[in-house]
Write an enzyme that holds these catalytic residues in place. Structure first.
Site: not given
Ligand SMILES: [Zn+2]
Length: 233
Positions: A101-102, A105
């Site tokens: 998830h990171e 980004h």
């Molecule tokens: Zn996030």
């Protein structure tokens, strides 16, 4: 004051409070649960983040460990993904989900994803808004200065808008994470379900935060309208 707003506020208050608490509990419980489950392929958080970056052809992002619990984040200034102790070198289902998830980004910045650019652009205004909205509202109420109260509400609304923009950013990062987790088969099918649970619990906290902020905005608007009505009388 219109009766309608008042009703909406009180009817929405309890479910939103319950949702906020539920989301918080769900995040820690799902993270703890899937932090205890090792993944079959022994993929650590750092490896998962790297896999997401490579899947998107990105090579200049640094992946580093950081202290704290659930403190994982991507820092665009240093172009670094920071992963917490229970994520960085842990080969668990939760670690893969959070790290991917990171990395999602980081991919958003690299490809110039629209909502994250907007989020960055409004960040200074939002910081100012969150610092001074309460002061302006409090002074507006004490001094009975409706214009100052209005300024406070507008400042507060910038923070609500920020949380609105945060939603697509978070959902998109998780979408990119899941895409690689499935595509590169970082986790098997059973493990994928676990990672999705961790990520959807995290997404729910952002939904709850937005609803809470919207409700607070409604409350200020109700107060404002009430004061206007009293003035006219
Ligand atoms: Zn996030």
């Amino acid at each position: 004051m219109p009766f309608y707003y008042d009703t909406v506020y009180w009817v929405a208050l309890i479910p939103i409070l319950i949702l906020s608490v539920y989301a918080q509990i769900k995040v820690s419980s799902s993270f703890n649960r899937y932090s205890r489950i090792r993944n079959q392929r022994n993929i650590t958080g750092a490896m998962a983040a790297d896999a997401v970056l490579r899947a998107h052809g990105i090579r200049d992002v640094i992946i580093r460990p950081c202290r704290g619990h659930l403190s994982d984040h991507y820092d665009p200034r240093s172009n670094t993904i920071f992963l917490s102790e229970s994520v960085f070198d842990q080969a668990t289902v939760a670690a893969v989900g959070v790290a991917a998830h990171e990395a999602g980004h980081a991919v958003q910045y690299a490809v110039g994803y629209g909502p994250i650019k907007l989020r960055m652009a409004i960040l200074p205004v939002t910081r100012f808004g969150s610092q001074f909205s309460f002061l302006a509202i409090a002074l507006g109420l004490i001094l009975e200065a409706q214009s100052l109260f209005a300024v406070g509400i507008i400042l507060f609304a910038t923070t609500t808008f920020f949380q609105l923009v945060t939603l697509p950013v978070e959902f998109n990062a998780s979408g990119r994470a899941i895409g690689t987790i499935e595509g590169a088969y970082l986790l098997n099918e059973e493990e994928q379900k676990g990672a999705k649970k961790v990520l959807s619990a995290a997404a729910l906290t952002y939904v709850a935060a937005l609803l809470t902020s919207m409700l607070q905005l409604l409350r200020y608007l109700m107060l404002f309208a009430g004061r206007n009505d009293r003035r006219r009388r």
